[in-house]
Design an enzyme around this catalytic site. Structure first.
Site, PDB file in Angstrom:
ATOM      1  N   ARG A 121       0.813  -1.227   0.000  1.00  0.00           N
ATOM      2  CA  ARG A 121       0.000   0.000   0.000  1.00  0.00           C
ATOM      3  C   ARG A 121       0.848   1.279   0.000  1.00  0.00           C
ATOM      4  O   ARG A 121       0.367   2.346   0.365  1.00  0.00           O
ATOM      5  CB  ARG A 121      -0.986   0.006   1.175  1.00  0.00           C
ATOM      6  CG  ARG A 121      -1.999  -1.115   1.130  1.00  0.00           C
ATOM      7  CD  ARG A 121      -3.083  -0.923   2.180  1.00  0.00           C
ATOM      8  NE  ARG A 121      -4.091  -1.971   2.088  1.00  0.00           N
ATOM      9  CZ  ARG A 121      -4.065  -3.087   2.832  1.00  0.00           C
ATOM     10  NH1 ARG A 121      -3.078  -3.283   3.694  1.00  0.00           N
ATOM     11  NH2 ARG A 121      -5.015  -3.991   2.703  1.00  0.00           N
ATOM     12  N   LYS A 143       2.669  11.195 -11.241  1.00  0.00           N
ATOM     13  CA  LYS A 143       1.817  10.337 -12.067  1.00  0.00           C
ATOM     14  C   LYS A 143       2.521   9.009 -12.301  1.00  0.00           C
ATOM     15  O   LYS A 143       3.661   8.974 -12.766  1.00  0.00           O
ATOM     16  CB  LYS A 143       1.531  10.996 -13.421  1.00  0.00           C
ATOM     17  CG  LYS A 143       0.424  12.017 -13.418  1.00  0.00           C
ATOM     18  CD  LYS A 143       0.130  12.441 -14.855  1.00  0.00           C
ATOM     19  CE  LYS A 143      -1.043  13.374 -14.954  1.00  0.00           C
ATOM     20  NZ  LYS A 143      -1.335  13.728 -16.360  1.00  0.00           N
ATOM     21  N   GLU A 185       8.780  17.801 -24.936  1.00  0.00           N
ATOM     22  CA  GLU A 185       8.192  18.176 -23.649  1.00  0.00           C
ATOM     23  C   GLU A 185       8.727  19.520 -23.169  1.00  0.00           C
ATOM     24  O   GLU A 185       8.014  20.295 -22.519  1.00  0.00           O
ATOM     25  CB  GLU A 185       8.454  17.093 -22.602  1.00  0.00           C
ATOM     26  CG  GLU A 185       7.753  15.767 -22.863  1.00  0.00           C
ATOM     27  CD  GLU A 185       6.276  15.782 -22.474  1.00  0.00           C
ATOM     28  OE1 GLU A 185       5.754  16.850 -22.109  1.00  0.00           O
ATOM     29  OE2 GLU A 185       5.643  14.709 -22.549  1.00  0.00           O
ATOM     30  N   LYS A 227       6.805  22.986 -13.778  1.00  0.00           N
ATOM     31  CA  LYS A 227       5.927  21.861 -13.451  1.00  0.00           C
ATOM     32  C   LYS A 227       5.616  21.834 -11.962  1.00  0.00           C
ATOM     33  O   LYS A 227       4.483  21.543 -11.558  1.00  0.00           O
ATOM     34  CB  LYS A 227       6.542  20.533 -13.881  1.00  0.00           C
ATOM     35  CG  LYS A 227       5.584  19.365 -13.625  1.00  0.00           C
ATOM     36  CD  LYS A 227       5.901  18.126 -14.410  1.00  0.00           C
ATOM     37  CE  LYS A 227       4.798  17.085 -14.261  1.00  0.00           C
ATOM     38  NZ  LYS A 227       5.076  15.853 -15.005  1.00  0.00           N
ATOM     39  N   GLU A 237      -4.811  16.788 -10.835  1.00  0.00           N
ATOM     40  CA  GLU A 237      -5.256  17.066 -12.196  1.00  0.00           C
ATOM     41  C   GLU A 237      -6.768  17.252 -12.302  1.00  0.00           C
ATOM     42  O   GLU A 237      -7.443  16.657 -13.146  1.00  0.00           O
ATOM     43  CB  GLU A 237      -4.802  15.940 -13.140  1.00  0.00           C
ATOM     44  CG  GLU A 237      -4.832  16.343 -14.600  1.00  0.00           C
ATOM     45  CD  GLU A 237      -4.253  15.276 -15.512  1.00  0.00           C
ATOM     46  OE1 GLU A 237      -3.153  15.506 -16.031  1.00  0.00           O
ATOM     47  OE2 GLU A 237      -4.891  14.227 -15.695  1.00  0.00           O
ATOM     48  N   ARG A 241      -3.701  21.507 -13.742  1.00  0.00           N
ATOM     49  CA  ARG A 241      -2.667  20.560 -14.153  1.00  0.00           C
ATOM     50  C   ARG A 241      -2.947  19.958 -15.521  1.00  0.00           C
ATOM     51  O   ARG A 241      -2.035  19.465 -16.196  1.00  0.00           O
ATOM     52  CB  ARG A 241      -2.509  19.464 -13.101  1.00  0.00           C
ATOM     53  CG  ARG A 241      -1.359  18.510 -13.412  1.00  0.00           C
ATOM     54  CD  ARG A 241      -1.020  17.574 -12.288  1.00  0.00           C
ATOM     55  NE  ARG A 241       0.032  16.649 -12.689  1.00  0.00           N
ATOM     56  CZ  ARG A 241       0.665  15.828 -11.860  1.00  0.00           C
ATOM     57  NH1 ARG A 241       0.348  15.816 -10.573  1.00  0.00           N
ATOM     58  NH2 ARG A 241       1.613  15.025 -12.311  1.00  0.00           N
ATOM     59  N   ASN A 245      -1.045  18.477 -20.347  1.00  0.00           N
ATOM     60  CA  ASN A 245      -1.383  17.468 -21.359  1.00  0.00           C
ATOM     61  C   ASN A 245      -1.411  18.037 -22.784  1.00  0.00           C
ATOM     62  O   ASN A 245      -1.859  17.344 -23.705  1.00  0.00           O
ATOM     63  CB  ASN A 245      -2.742  16.843 -21.045  1.00  0.00           C
ATOM     64  CG  ASN A 245      -2.699  15.961 -19.813  1.00  0.00           C
ATOM     65  OD1 ASN A 245      -1.750  15.207 -19.612  1.00  0.00           O
ATOM     66  ND2 ASN A 245      -3.714  16.071 -18.969  1.00  0.00           N
ATOM     67  N   HIS A 248      -0.815  15.772 -25.743  1.00  0.00           N
ATOM     68  CA  HIS A 248      -0.876  14.386 -25.311  1.00  0.00           C
ATOM     69  C   HIS A 248      -2.146  13.677 -25.759  1.00  0.00           C
ATOM     70  O   HIS A 248      -2.149  12.444 -25.867  1.00  0.00           O
ATOM     71  CB  HIS A 248      -0.758  14.301 -23.785  1.00  0.00           C
ATOM     72  CG  HIS A 248       0.617  14.600 -23.279  1.00  0.00           C
ATOM     73  ND1 HIS A 248       1.246  15.804 -23.502  1.00  0.00           N
ATOM     74  CD2 HIS A 248       1.493  13.844 -22.554  1.00  0.00           C
ATOM     75  CE1 HIS A 248       2.444  15.778 -22.936  1.00  0.00           C
ATOM     76  NE2 HIS A 248       2.618  14.609 -22.367  1.00  0.00           N
ATOM     77  N   HIS A 252      -1.133  10.458 -27.518  1.00  0.00           N
ATOM     78  CA  HIS A 252      -1.384   9.116 -27.000  1.00  0.00           C
ATOM     79  C   HIS A 252      -2.088   8.246 -28.040  1.00  0.00           C
ATOM     80  O   HIS A 252      -1.833   7.035 -28.131  1.00  0.00           O
ATOM     81  CB  HIS A 252      -2.236   9.183 -25.731  1.00  0.00           C
ATOM     82  CG  HIS A 252      -1.465   9.628 -24.524  1.00  0.00           C
ATOM     83  ND1 HIS A 252      -2.074   9.999 -23.353  1.00  0.00           N
ATOM     84  CD2 HIS A 252      -0.138   9.751 -24.303  1.00  0.00           C
ATOM     85  CE1 HIS A 252      -1.155  10.331 -22.464  1.00  0.00           C
ATOM     86  NE2 HIS A 252       0.032  10.193 -23.021  1.00  0.00           N
ATOM     87  N   HIS A 265       7.201   8.528 -27.127  1.00  0.00           N
ATOM     88  CA  HIS A 265       6.248   9.421 -26.486  1.00  0.00           C
ATOM     89  C   HIS A 265       6.501  10.870 -26.882  1.00  0.00           C
ATOM     90  O   HIS A 265       5.574  11.598 -27.246  1.00  0.00           O
ATOM     91  CB  HIS A 265       6.326   9.270 -24.964  1.00  0.00           C
ATOM     92  CG  HIS A 265       5.437  10.210 -24.223  1.00  0.00           C
ATOM     93  ND1 HIS A 265       4.056  10.138 -24.273  1.00  0.00           N
ATOM     94  CD2 HIS A 265       5.713  11.285 -23.425  1.00  0.00           C
ATOM     95  CE1 HIS A 265       3.527  11.099 -23.537  1.00  0.00           C
ATOM     96  NE2 HIS A 265       4.513  11.812 -23.012  1.00  0.00           N
TER      97      HIS A 265
END
Length: 360
Positions: A121, A143, A185, A227, A237, A241, A245, A248, A252, A265
């Site tokens: 956990r 993330k 990026e 960031k 997010e 935030r 993206n 993205h 993606h 990526h």
């Protein structure tokens, strides 16, 4: 040495940016309440270069590290590979104070972060990113995820690292294609938040490609600061935030349509940013010169603007499964100018299809 603090409501950590930083990892870890066992997760490309150095440094600092090497590439971001990491952690007897350390790029960071978040956990997670993309983006912000055959990053959680150690010198061994992918990026930060930074990148594009130590160090620190500011304001997010993206959404889809093997990526994000700029223009949200400025800089950095041979209809199907879809609507990040973007829902399908037609 540059230091950037990430200050969240319930967690704070520091990003250390320092030439030769891998050789300081153990002493930095000693400032944290950690157990002595540590699992270093790396891949077949990075492991032979840096895993021994990092492990030796940790031993000298009093730790008992073991190294687990996974296959390089996006295919390792899977539940199957995560289970391999879990098995190694159990065999080592890692407890809740034992650290899982990501030594590699974004794939390794996501994989190790996901397993650190879920093993017992949650155990301490440390990032030692070795690609430019990971240093400026994926290693910061918490993330973590693995992929599913039907989409990228669909299985994951938010889990912040305890420490990020960035060594710009490792970029000397980074393949040119991966350096350029990371620069996508970097450009993103200029588009979403800082027009002056975008201008700085345009003025130093050639120096970046030549890996100027001073320019790279400045760029890495600036991106981490930008960031960190966004993440501190919106860790989960829910609003701001989401601007991270940019590029993205379609990026993606391009990755997935190519089986996560044709475009990296960063390359897919570059294509996605170009597509987002086209959508922005079609909606009359940004000036033509802003769209052209983005295209020009991406081109100067050797990044792709199109995915020729891909089918717009197939990309649309992947867009429908994007994790940012809410009530059937994609959340788009679109340009209003260089340095400013907006989160838009309900973008007309014809504008999206037209943009997809222009990039395929």
């Amino acid at each position: 040495m540059g230091e950037v603090s990430v200050d969240l409501a319930q967690h704070r950590y520091t990003i250390h940016i320092n030439a030769g930083g891998i050789n300081r990892a153990g002493s930095l870890m000693n400032a944290l309440p950690l157990g002595k066992k540590a699992l270093i997760v790396t891949d077949e490309n990075v492991g032979p270069l840096y895993a021994g150095t990092l492990a030796d440094n940790l031993v000298a600092a009093g730790y008992q590290p073991e190294v687990l090497t996974v296959a390089a590439g996006e295919a390792s971001k899977s539940m199957d590979t995560a289970n391999i990491v879990f098995t190694q952690a159990i065999r080592m007897g890692l407890d809740r104070k034992s650290a899982i350390i990501a030594l590699g790029g974004g794939v390794v960071g996501d994989l190790a972060g996901f397993t650190a978040a879920t093993y017992l956990r949650g155990v301490p997670f440390i990032q030692v990113p070795t690609t430019l993309l990971a240093q400026v983006d994926s290693s910061v912000g918490g993330k973590t995820a693995v992929n599913h055959s039907l989409g990228k990053n669909l299985i994951g959680c938010f889990y912040q690292p305890s420490l990020v150690v960035i060594d710009p010198e490792v970029l000397n061994t980074l393949p040119e294609r991966e350096l350029k992918a990371g620069l996508a990026e970097v450009v993103k930060y200029g588009v979403i938040a800082d027009r002056n930074f975008f201008a700085y990148l345009a003025a130093n594009a050639e120096a970046l490609l030549k890996r100027s130590p001073a320019i790279l160090a400045n760029v890495i620190e600036t991106c981490c600061q930008l960031k960190a500011q966004v993440v501190a304001e919106d860790e989960r997010e829910t609003s701001l935030r989401m601007i991270l993206n940019l590029g993205h959404t379609i990026g993606h889809a391009v990755e997935a349509a190519g089986g996560y093997s044709e475009y990296s990526h960063g390359e897919a994000v570059a294509i996605g940013m170009h597509a987002a700029a086209i959508v922005s223009r079609k909606l009359d949200m940004c000036a033509p010169e802003d769209m052209e400025g983005l295209k020009t800089l991406l081109g100067r950095l050797g990044l792709p603007l199109k995915a020729p041979g891909y089918q717009p209809e197939e990309l649309m199907r992947y867009l429908a499964r994007d994790k940012k879809v809410v009530s059937g609507e994609v959340s788009w990040i679109l340009m209003t100018s260089i340095g400013q973007v907006k989160i838009i829902r309900g973008v007309p399908g014809e504008a999206v299809m037209a943009a997809l037609a222009e990039i395929t």
